[in-house]
Design a protein around this motif. Structure first.
Motif, PDB file in Angstrom:
ATOM      1  N   MET A   1       0.856  -1.176   0.000  1.00 24.79           N
ATOM      2  CA  MET A   1       0.000   0.000   0.000  1.00 24.79           C
ATOM      3  C   MET A   1       0.900   1.236   0.000  1.00 24.79           C
ATOM      4  N   ASN A   2       0.605   2.176  -0.881  1.00 21.33           N
ATOM      5  CA  ASN A   2       1.407   3.392  -0.911  1.00 21.33           C
ATOM      6  C   ASN A   2       0.855   4.422   0.078  1.00 21.33           C
ATOM      7  N   VAL A   3       1.602   5.487   0.275  1.00 21.75           N
ATOM      8  CA  VAL A   3       1.253   6.483   1.283  1.00 21.75           C
ATOM      9  C   VAL A   3      -0.079   7.155   0.959  1.00 21.75           C
ATOM     10  N   SER A   4      -0.351   7.406  -0.295  1.00 25.82           N
ATOM     11  CA  SER A   4      -1.619   8.019  -0.689  1.00 25.82           C
ATOM     12  C   SER A   4      -2.794   7.124  -0.323  1.00 25.82           C
ATOM     13  N   ALA A   5      -2.682   5.850  -0.609  1.00 22.37           N
ATOM     14  CA  ALA A   5      -3.761   4.910  -0.295  1.00 22.37           C
ATOM     15  C   ALA A   5      -3.950   4.764   1.213  1.00 22.37           C
ATOM     16  N   LEU A   6      -2.860   4.740   1.946  1.00 18.98           N
ATOM     17  CA  LEU A   6      -2.931   4.616   3.399  1.00 18.98           C
ATOM     18  C   LEU A   6      -3.656   5.814   4.017  1.00 18.98           C
ATOM     19  N   LEU A   7      -3.244   7.018   3.630  1.00 23.24           N
ATOM     20  CA  LEU A   7      -3.878   8.215   4.178  1.00 23.24           C
ATOM     21  C   LEU A   7      -5.328   8.343   3.721  1.00 23.24           C
ATOM     22  N   THR A   8      -5.601   7.970   2.483  1.00 26.54           N
ATOM     23  CA  THR A   8      -6.976   8.014   1.981  1.00 26.54           C
ATOM     24  C   THR A   8      -7.864   7.102   2.800  1.00 26.54           C
ATOM     25  N   ASP A   9      -7.369   5.912   3.141  1.00 28.91           N
ATOM     26  CA  ASP A   9      -8.134   4.991   3.974  1.00 28.91           C
ATOM     27  C   ASP A   9      -8.379   5.583   5.360  1.00 28.91           C
ATOM     28  N   ALA A  10      -7.365   6.166   5.951  1.00 33.88           N
ATOM     29  CA  ALA A  10      -7.523   6.753   7.284  1.00 33.88           C
ATOM     30  C   ALA A  10      -8.557   7.869   7.270  1.00 33.88           C
ATOM     31  N   TYR A  11      -8.470   8.759   6.307  1.00 24.98           N
ATOM     32  CA  TYR A  11      -9.404   9.885   6.233  1.00 24.98           C
ATOM     33  C   TYR A  11     -10.817   9.442   5.858  1.00 24.98           C
ATOM     34  N   ALA A  12     -10.969   8.339   5.134  1.00 24.49           N
ATOM     35  CA  ALA A  12     -12.300   7.835   4.767  1.00 24.49           C
ATOM     36  C   ALA A  12     -13.092   7.399   5.991  1.00 24.49           C
ATOM     37  N   ARG A  13     -12.413   7.077   7.060  1.00 23.05           N
ATOM     38  CA  ARG A  13     -13.096   6.642   8.276  1.00 23.05           C
ATOM     39  C   ARG A  13     -13.835   7.789   8.962  1.00 23.05           C
ATOM     40  N   VAL A  14     -13.412   9.015   8.702  1.00 23.90           N
ATOM     41  CA  VAL A  14     -14.025  10.167   9.370  1.00 23.90           C
ATOM     42  C   VAL A  14     -15.492  10.332   8.964  1.00 23.90           C
ATOM     43  N   PRO A  15     -15.822  10.477   7.679  1.00 27.15           N
ATOM     44  CA  PRO A  15     -17.250  10.618   7.348  1.00 27.15           C
ATOM     45  C   PRO A  15     -18.063   9.356   7.658  1.00 27.15           C
ATOM     46  N   GLU A  16     -17.442   8.189   7.550  1.00 26.83           N
ATOM     47  CA  GLU A  16     -18.152   6.947   7.890  1.00 26.83           C
ATOM     48  C   GLU A  16     -18.560   6.953   9.364  1.00 26.83           C
ATOM     49  N   GLU A  17     -17.618   7.284  10.224  1.00 24.55           N
ATOM     50  CA  GLU A  17     -17.900   7.323  11.661  1.00 24.55           C
ATOM     51  C   GLU A  17     -18.875   8.446  12.004  1.00 24.55           C
ATOM     52  N   ALA A  18     -18.744   9.584  11.342  1.00 24.89           N
ATOM     53  CA  ALA A  18     -19.644  10.710  11.600  1.00 24.89           C
ATOM     54  C   ALA A  18     -21.081  10.321  11.261  1.00 24.89           C
ATOM     55  N   GLN A  19     -21.267   9.619  10.166  1.00 31.19           N
ATOM     56  CA  GLN A  19     -22.617   9.188   9.786  1.00 31.19           C
ATOM     57  C   GLN A  19     -23.221   8.297  10.860  1.00 31.19           C
ATOM     58  N   GLN A  20     -22.420   7.406  11.415  1.00 32.13           N
ATOM     59  CA  GLN A  20     -22.917   6.532  12.484  1.00 32.13           C
ATOM     60  C   GLN A  20     -23.285   7.328  13.732  1.00 32.13           C
ATOM     61  N   VAL A  21     -22.495   8.338  14.044  1.00 29.10           N
ATOM     62  CA  VAL A  21     -22.774   9.162  15.221  1.00 29.10           C
ATOM     63  C   VAL A  21     -24.055   9.970  15.021  1.00 29.10           C
ATOM     64  N   LEU A  22     -24.255  10.508  13.837  1.00 28.48           N
ATOM     65  CA  LEU A  22     -25.383  11.394  13.582  1.00 28.48           C
ATOM     66  C   LEU A  22     -26.685  10.651  13.300  1.00 28.48           C
ATOM     67  N   ASP A  23     -26.596   9.415  12.892  1.00 29.98           N
ATOM     68  CA  ASP A  23     -27.758   8.656  12.437  1.00 29.98           C
ATOM     69  C   ASP A  23     -28.877   8.597  13.482  1.00 29.98           C
ATOM     70  N   GLY A  24     -30.042   9.072  13.086  1.00 29.93           N
ATOM     71  CA  GLY A  24     -31.238   8.954  13.920  1.00 29.93           C
ATOM     72  C   GLY A  24     -31.380   9.973  15.032  1.00 29.93           C
ATOM     73  N   LEU A  25     -30.456  10.903  15.149  1.00 22.95           N
ATOM     74  CA  LEU A  25     -30.565  11.908  16.208  1.00 22.95           C
ATOM     75  C   LEU A  25     -31.435  13.076  15.755  1.00 22.95           C
ATOM     76  N   THR A  26     -32.182  13.626  16.680  1.00 28.52           N
ATOM     77  CA  THR A  26     -33.008  14.797  16.393  1.00 28.52           C
ATOM     78  C   THR A  26     -32.135  16.051  16.428  1.00 28.52           C
ATOM     79  N   ASP A  27     -32.660  17.138  15.899  1.00 23.68           N
ATOM     80  CA  ASP A  27     -31.928  18.406  15.958  1.00 23.68           C
ATOM     81  C   ASP A  27     -31.670  18.816  17.403  1.00 23.68           C
ATOM     82  N   ASP A  28     -32.629  18.559  18.283  1.00 18.36           N
ATOM     83  CA  ASP A  28     -32.432  18.881  19.704  1.00 18.36           C
ATOM     84  C   ASP A  28     -31.319  18.039  20.315  1.00 18.36           C
ATOM     85  N   GLU A  29     -31.244  16.772  19.935  1.00 19.11           N
ATOM     86  CA  GLU A  29     -30.174  15.916  20.459  1.00 19.11           C
ATOM     87  C   GLU A  29     -28.812  16.359  19.922  1.00 19.11           C
TER      88      GLU A  29
END
Length: 170
Positions: A1-29
């Motif tokens: 794996m080259n450095v570009s692919a490694l960093l791309t994989d690491a950064y791809a986890r951010v929106p994936e995890e954010a979606q899980q955190v935000l999923d199903g929460l109300t605006d008040d929550e």
């Protein structure tokens, strides 16, 4: 794996995890504070996206997605265009009110820009000094790891708050 692919994989986890955190929460929550001084989920996700956007734009020599793609206007926050949330007071934190779709839309736009930048990186690029204000000076490699580490730390905080809120729902 080259450095570009490694960093791309690491950064791809951010929106994936954010979606899980935000999923199903109300605006008040999303804006709930588990303590009067605690950061709510909306602020945490907005802040991590702003930080990544600003820092990637800086090292890439490009404009931030926040201003170039109209996200500043969509959010309508009372902060200047360069504000990333760093050093916000409790009152400023409380002003960040945004629904999950707006937060994920911005984070996804930031992620696309980050991925475009990372796609062109080589191992030799990582040694380029990007900030001489530190001793030792900060290289691109160190900065990129710092950004993704900060993102994941804030997502961990947001996930913790989510757990408390869901437990309170019963």
């Amino acid at each position: 794996m080259n450095v570009s692919a490694l960093l791309t994989d690491a950064y791809a986890r951010v929106p994936e995890e954010a979606q899980q955190v935000l999923d199903g929460l109300t605006d008040d929550e999303l804006t709930a504070r588990i303590d009067p001084a605690a950061n709510p989920i909306a602020w945490l996700v907005w802040h991590l996206a702003r930080g990544e956007d600003a820092q990637i734009a800086d090292v890439a020599g490009s404009e931030q997605v926040w201003t170039s793609a109209g996200w500043q206007e969509r959010f309508g926050l009372p902060f200047g265009p360069g504000d990333t949330g760093y050093g916000h007071t409790s009152d400023q934190v409380a002003q960040v009110r945004a629904p999950a779709d707006l937060l994920t839309g911005y984070l996804d736009a930031v992620h696309r820009r980050t991925s475009e930048y990372l796609a062109g990186l080589t191992e030799a690029d990582l040694d380029r000094v990007v900030d001489e204000a530190w001793d030792p000076p900060v290289t691109l490699g160190v900065r990129l790891v710092s950004i993704v580490a900060d993102d994941l730390e804030h997502l961990g905080q947001a996930a913790y708050v989510r757990g408390i809120l869901l437990r309170a729902r019963g």
